[in-house]
Structure formats: C-alpha cells, structure tokens
Design a protein around this motif. Structure first.
Motif, PDB file in Angstrom:
ATOM      1  N   ASP A  69      36.803  11.265 -26.993  1.00  0.00           N
ATOM      2  CA  ASP A  69      37.942  10.642 -27.620  1.00  0.00           C
ATOM      3  C   ASP A  69      39.279  10.418 -26.329  1.00  0.00           C
ATOM      4  OD1 ASP A  69      39.701   9.794 -29.380  1.00  0.00           O
ATOM      5  OD2 ASP A  69      40.100  11.693 -30.621  1.00  0.00           O
ATOM      6  N   GLU A  70      39.006   9.354 -25.812  1.00  0.00           N
ATOM      7  CA  GLU A  70      39.885   8.857 -24.757  1.00  0.00           C
ATOM      8  C   GLU A  70      40.009   7.401 -24.772  1.00  0.00           C
ATOM      9  OE1 GLU A  70      42.782   9.629 -21.926  1.00  0.00           O
ATOM     10  OE2 GLU A  70      41.863  10.839 -23.192  1.00  0.00           O
ATOM     11  N   PRO A  71      41.093   6.740 -25.539  1.00  0.00           N
ATOM     12  CA  PRO A  71      40.977   5.298 -25.439  1.00  0.00           C
ATOM     13  C   PRO A  71      41.306   4.515 -24.390  1.00  0.00           C
ATOM     14  CG  PRO A  71      42.306   6.356 -27.470  1.00  0.00           C
ATOM     15  CD  PRO A  71      41.812   7.567 -26.386  1.00  0.00           C
ATOM     16  N   GLY A  72      41.931   5.129 -23.586  1.00  0.00           N
ATOM     17  CA  GLY A  72      42.109   4.477 -22.220  1.00  0.00           C
ATOM     18  C   GLY A  72      41.018   4.418 -21.296  1.00  0.00           C
ATOM     19  N   LEU A  73      39.953   5.064 -21.472  1.00  0.00           N
ATOM     20  CA  LEU A  73      39.012   5.413 -20.502  1.00  0.00           C
ATOM     21  C   LEU A  73      37.571   4.901 -21.138  1.00  0.00           C
ATOM     22  CD1 LEU A  73      38.292   6.537 -17.906  1.00  0.00           C
ATOM     23  CD2 LEU A  73      37.743   8.615 -18.980  1.00  0.00           C
ATOM     24  N   GLU A  74      37.092   3.629 -20.854  1.00  0.00           N
ATOM     25  CA  GLU A  74      35.820   3.100 -21.133  1.00  0.00           C
ATOM     26  C   GLU A  74      34.945   2.604 -19.818  1.00  0.00           C
ATOM     27  OE1 GLU A  74      35.397  -0.565 -21.362  1.00  0.00           O
ATOM     28  OE2 GLU A  74      37.364  -0.469 -19.898  1.00  0.00           O
ATOM     29  N   ALA A  75      33.699   2.255 -20.254  1.00  0.00           N
ATOM     30  CA  ALA A  75      32.794   1.687 -19.527  1.00  0.00           C
ATOM     31  C   ALA A  75      32.214   0.528 -19.776  1.00  0.00           C
ATOM     32  CB  ALA A  75      31.883   2.866 -19.148  1.00  0.00           C
ATOM     33  N   SER A  76      32.985  -0.657 -20.238  1.00  0.00           N
ATOM     34  CA  SER A  76      32.677  -2.051 -20.452  1.00  0.00           C
ATOM     35  C   SER A  76      31.858  -2.433 -19.468  1.00  0.00           C
ATOM     36  CB  SER A  76      33.419  -2.792 -21.348  1.00  0.00           C
ATOM     37  OG  SER A  76      33.984  -2.252 -22.529  1.00  0.00           O
ATOM     38  N   VAL A  77      30.597  -3.270 -19.793  1.00  0.00           N
ATOM     39  CA  VAL A  77      29.973  -3.969 -18.545  1.00  0.00           C
ATOM     40  C   VAL A  77      30.448  -5.244 -18.385  1.00  0.00           C
ATOM     41  CG1 VAL A  77      27.577  -4.367 -17.716  1.00  0.00           C
ATOM     42  CG2 VAL A  77      27.968  -2.354 -19.013  1.00  0.00           C
ATOM     43  N   HIS A  78      30.674  -5.586 -16.897  1.00  0.00           N
ATOM     44  CA  HIS A  78      31.194  -7.031 -16.626  1.00  0.00           C
ATOM     45  C   HIS A  78      30.200  -7.796 -15.742  1.00  0.00           C
ATOM     46  CE1 HIS A  78      35.202  -5.885 -18.503  1.00  0.00           C
ATOM     47  NE2 HIS A  78      34.727  -4.828 -18.239  1.00  0.00           N
ATOM     48  N   ALA A  79      30.131  -9.082 -15.827  1.00  0.00           N
ATOM     49  CA  ALA A  79      29.644  -9.659 -14.747  1.00  0.00           C
ATOM     50  C   ALA A  79      30.856 -10.212 -13.882  1.00  0.00           C
ATOM     51  CB  ALA A  79      28.988 -11.193 -15.392  1.00  0.00           C
TER      52      ALA A  79
ATOM     53  N   THR B 266      34.068   3.024  -8.554  1.00  0.00           N
ATOM     54  CA  THR B 266      35.332   2.722  -8.917  1.00  0.00           C
ATOM     55  C   THR B 266      35.221   3.657 -10.537  1.00  0.00           C
ATOM     56  OG1 THR B 266      34.666   0.674  -9.890  1.00  0.00           O
ATOM     57  CG2 THR B 266      35.768   0.793  -7.753  1.00  0.00           C
ATOM     58  N   PHE B 267      34.101   3.562 -11.039  1.00  0.00           N
ATOM     59  CA  PHE B 267      33.983   4.256 -12.394  1.00  0.00           C
ATOM     60  C   PHE B 267      34.600   5.751 -12.209  1.00  0.00           C
ATOM     61  CE2 PHE B 267      31.075   6.443 -15.391  1.00  0.00           C
ATOM     62  CZ  PHE B 267      31.962   6.258 -16.747  1.00  0.00           C
ATOM     63  N   ALA B 268      33.931   6.302 -11.097  1.00  0.00           N
ATOM     64  CA  ALA B 268      34.320   7.786 -10.944  1.00  0.00           C
ATOM     65  C   ALA B 268      35.674   7.926 -10.780  1.00  0.00           C
ATOM     66  CB  ALA B 268      33.297   8.345  -9.718  1.00  0.00           C
ATOM     67  N   GLU B 269      36.461   6.875  -9.878  1.00  0.00           N
ATOM     68  CA  GLU B 269      37.699   7.092  -9.435  1.00  0.00           C
ATOM     69  C   GLU B 269      38.596   6.971 -10.710  1.00  0.00           C
ATOM     70  OE1 GLU B 269      40.830   7.762  -7.547  1.00  0.00           O
ATOM     71  OE2 GLU B 269      39.018   7.872  -6.679  1.00  0.00           O
ATOM     72  N   ARG B 270      38.195   6.184 -11.600  1.00  0.00           N
ATOM     73  CA  ARG B 270      38.953   5.894 -13.136  1.00  0.00           C
ATOM     74  C   ARG B 270      38.928   7.241 -13.979  1.00  0.00           C
ATOM     75  NH1 ARG B 270      35.760   1.266 -14.654  1.00  0.00           N
ATOM     76  NH2 ARG B 270      36.311   1.978 -16.962  1.00  0.00           N
ATOM     77  N   ILE B 271      37.812   8.166 -13.548  1.00  0.00           N
ATOM     78  CA  ILE B 271      37.657   9.354 -14.283  1.00  0.00           C
ATOM     79  C   ILE B 271      38.521  10.258 -13.893  1.00  0.00           C
ATOM     80  CG2 ILE B 271      36.285  11.412 -14.887  1.00  0.00           C
ATOM     81  CD1 ILE B 271      33.925   9.393 -15.245  1.00  0.00           C
TER      82      ILE B 271
ATOM     83  N   PHE C 227      32.219  19.852 -13.511  1.00  0.00           N
ATOM     84  CA  PHE C 227      31.816  18.268 -13.686  1.00  0.00           C
ATOM     85  C   PHE C 227      30.452  18.104 -12.721  1.00  0.00           C
ATOM     86  CE2 PHE C 227      35.586  18.217 -15.943  1.00  0.00           C
ATOM     87  CZ  PHE C 227      35.668  17.226 -16.823  1.00  0.00           C
ATOM     88  N   VAL C 228      29.734  17.212 -13.135  1.00  0.00           N
ATOM     89  CA  VAL C 228      28.772  16.649 -12.418  1.00  0.00           C
ATOM     90  C   VAL C 228      29.166  15.235 -12.242  1.00  0.00           C
ATOM     91  CG1 VAL C 228      26.445  15.831 -12.026  1.00  0.00           C
ATOM     92  CG2 VAL C 228      26.626  18.227 -13.092  1.00  0.00           C
ATOM     93  N   MET C 229      29.557  14.651 -11.042  1.00  0.00           N
ATOM     94  CA  MET C 229      30.370  13.396 -10.956  1.00  0.00           C
ATOM     95  C   MET C 229      29.723  12.617 -10.118  1.00  0.00           C
ATOM     96  SD  MET C 229      33.276  13.581 -12.532  1.00  0.00           S
ATOM     97  CE  MET C 229      34.511  12.524 -11.831  1.00  0.00           C
ATOM     98  N   LEU C 230      29.939  11.254 -10.251  1.00  0.00           N
ATOM     99  CA  LEU C 230      29.472  10.215  -9.335  1.00  0.00           C
ATOM    100  C   LEU C 230      30.207  10.177  -8.150  1.00  0.00           C
ATOM    101  CD1 LEU C 230      28.950   7.034 -11.568  1.00  0.00           C
ATOM    102  CD2 LEU C 230      27.104   8.812 -10.657  1.00  0.00           C
ATOM    103  N   ARG C 231      29.956   9.793  -6.968  1.00  0.00           N
ATOM    104  CA  ARG C 231      30.865   9.963  -5.842  1.00  0.00           C
ATOM    105  C   ARG C 231      31.883   8.892  -5.585  1.00  0.00           C
ATOM    106  NH1 ARG C 231      25.309   9.555  -2.627  1.00  0.00           N
ATOM    107  NH2 ARG C 231      24.923  12.106  -2.772  1.00  0.00           N
ATOM    108  N   ARG C 232      33.218   9.305  -5.560  1.00  0.00           N
ATOM    109  CA  ARG C 232      34.261   8.508  -5.777  1.00  0.00           C
ATOM    110  C   ARG C 232      34.389   7.459  -4.761  1.00  0.00           C
ATOM    111  NH1 ARG C 232      39.326  12.684  -6.073  1.00  0.00           N
ATOM    112  NH2 ARG C 232      40.375  10.601  -6.458  1.00  0.00           N
ATOM    113  N   GLU C 233      33.653   7.616  -3.517  1.00  0.00           N
ATOM    114  CA  GLU C 233      33.804   6.626  -2.347  1.00  0.00           C
ATOM    115  C   GLU C 233      32.845   5.345  -2.715  1.00  0.00           C
ATOM    116  OE1 GLU C 233      31.110  10.034  -1.015  1.00  0.00           O
ATOM    117  OE2 GLU C 233      32.864   9.749  -1.920  1.00  0.00           O
ATOM    118  N   THR C 234      31.999   5.660  -3.661  1.00  0.00           N
ATOM    119  CA  THR C 234      30.955   4.451  -3.897  1.00  0.00           C
ATOM    120  C   THR C 234      31.345   3.872  -5.334  1.00  0.00           C
ATOM    121  OG1 THR C 234      29.147   5.891  -4.392  1.00  0.00           O
ATOM    122  CG2 THR C 234      29.401   5.181  -2.171  1.00  0.00           C
TER     123      THR C 234
END
Length: 296
Positions: free
Chosen positions: A265-275, A206-211, A197-204
């Motif tokens: 195909d992972e219904p519980g994992l998504e990346a919707s954008v929020h304000a 929360t999206f990476a942490e969810r993965i 995997f090429v991942m985003l840094r977990r410490e910065t």
C-alpha cells in the motif's frame, strides 16, 4: 571472354515473355508494346551477351541451347527480385525486420514471453532477439545503437530516449509464509522499517534506487541482508528465510506456493513496464513490436 554490360530488368522481362510465347506478335501483346521495340530489345540483349538466344525465321521462333540455359537462370533472378521486393515492402510496412530487445530476467516471469509468442504467430517475418542484461546496461546499449528497445520498469524522457507504457505491474511484498505480516491483506511501506530486505543492486537497478528513496521518505533506510542481480534470486533467498523483498506482481508466479505475497500500500511506488526507445529509431517493425506488447 568479352565484358558483359549490365542489362536492364526490362530486357529480361521481354526475354522471358518471348521465351514463353515463342511468337513476337503474342509476346508484344502481352507486354502491351508493338513488335519493333520488342525485336530491338531482344537484339540488343543478344548483342550485350554475345550469343544468340533465339533461332528465328519467318515461320517460327525457338530458343537456342544458350537461350534455354539463360531462361532458367533469369527465372531464378526474377524470383529472387520478387522476393526482395516483397521483403522490402514488408519491412517498410512493419511486417518484417529484426528487433534487438534488452530486458532483465524478471520479465520472463510476466506476460512478455506470451506476447512475443503471439507476435511470432501473427508476424513470422519479424525476428525478435532477446538480450538479457542489467537495466542500466540496457540504457547504455540503447544509446550506442546495440539494441532497439529496452523493456524497463523505468520511464525515461530525454533528448535521445522516449518511453511508452506497456502494462501495469503493482508491487507486492514477498514474505516467508510463516511471517507475521503474511496474515495482513495489505502492507504499508512504513511497516517494513524493522525488516531485513533482500534487494536488487542499486548500482545496476533504478527500480532498487526508487525503493531506497521511498523508504527514506518514510524515515528509514532498508536493513539490507543480501543484494542480488535478479528478482528470481531475491525470491529464492526470501524462501530461505533471509528476509523480505518488494517485487512486481508479475514475478509472483515464481515459487508461488513457497512464499506469501501481499499488496504493498504505497501509491507513489509502482513497477509499470515500459518500452524505452531511441527517438531517432525509424524501424517500422519496432512500432509493430511495441504495439503488440501494449496492453489495454
């Protein structure tokens, strides 16, 4: 030099009306008052200024040299006051203001730039300042009043912050084109257990942490080859063959011909954008900004 007492806006309005009409009767009619109060206000204004503004006799009224100079300056003041009045009304109505936005670089690849462009066209008096920063830094900046809104892939509801969903952004698996999984139409998360995997840094992020948590729920921990701060860096490293990445659909416009993107195909994992905003932020322009960004 005598000290000048603050004059009333009403006196300035009476003065400019008389200066335009040069007739007390017509000026009083325009102002919807009788002539004596007008004369009294002009006399009071002249007394406060210590100068004569008008030459007047039984036949005519004329501006003095000082009065003509004063008229030019008063008209500038009245114009500025009109502008200030319109500005404050526009701010109160959400038609003007300054919005400090926190966002990460990946959002420049999605619909956000176009939506901000539409806002600039429809509300030119709303100034949007974009502050690129890590997701966790955005939350800190919100709590410290340094930004007004965070564009985030995390929904937050607590005593201070609230969120509004802007648009969906399903996850894709980014793969080198020759990767065996690129022949699939959809990929399950558990099928990635043996991948690098090429991942985003977990410490910065929360999206990476969810993965990481989603992978753990499927019984494996991602084999992380590289960690980076932004999605474009992830995709560049995937292009170089250093691994695969899970990225939002909106970012697939980056190097689309150099990579294969397949739905996850992972219904519980998504990346919707929020304000994400402070609950106590009362800026009317912020509501206009968020409403403009909300997708049907």
């Amino acid at each position: 030099m005598r000290y000048i007492l603050p004059m009333e806006l009403r006196q300035l309005r009476y003065f400019t009306t008389l200066a335009e009409e040069l007739n007390f009767t017509r000026a009083a009619e325009r102002l919807h008052i009788s002539q004596p109060p007008l004369s009294a206000q002009i006399a009071q204004l002249e007394d406060e200024l210590g100068v004569k503004l008008f030459h007047r006799n039984s036949r005519k009224v004329e501006l003095t040299e000082a009065g003509a100079s004063f008229l030019r300056d008063v008209r500038v003041i009245q114009s500025r006051l009109k502008e200030a009045t319109l500005r404050v009304q526009h701010i109160d109505a959400g038609l003007a203001g300054r919005i400090e936005v926190g966002l990460s670089g990946s959002h420049f690849l999605g619909p956000l730039p176009g939506l901000i462009g539409k806002l600039a066209a429809s509300h030119p008096d709303i100034r949007v300042i974009l502050n690129e920063m890590a997701p966790n830094d955005q939350l800190e900046a919100l709590r410290e009043h340094r930004i007004d809104v965070s564009i985030s892939r995390q929904s937050i509801e607590d005593d201070l912050l609230c969120s509004r969903r802007l648009w969906p952004d399903p996850l894709l698996v980014a793969l080198p084109p020759e990767h065996p999984l690129s022949r699939r139409t959809r990929i399950r998360l558990d099928e990635l257990a043996g991948e690098r995997f090429v991942m985003l840094r977990r410490e910065t992020s929360t999206f990476a942490e969810r993965i990481f948590r989603a992978c753990a729920a499927h019984g494996f921990s991602p084999d992380v080859e590289q960690t980076v701060a932004e999605v474009p860096a992830q995709l560049s490293l995937v292009t170089a063959g250093l691994g695969i990445a899970l990225v939002p659909t909106s970012t697939s416009a980056y190097q689309p011909h150099a990579l294969a993107f397949r739905p996850l195909d992972e219904p519980g994992l998504e990346a919707s954008v929020h304000a994400v905003m402070r609950k106590d932020n009362r800026k009317a322009a912020l509501e206009t900004f968020v409403r403009q960004l909300t997708q049907p």
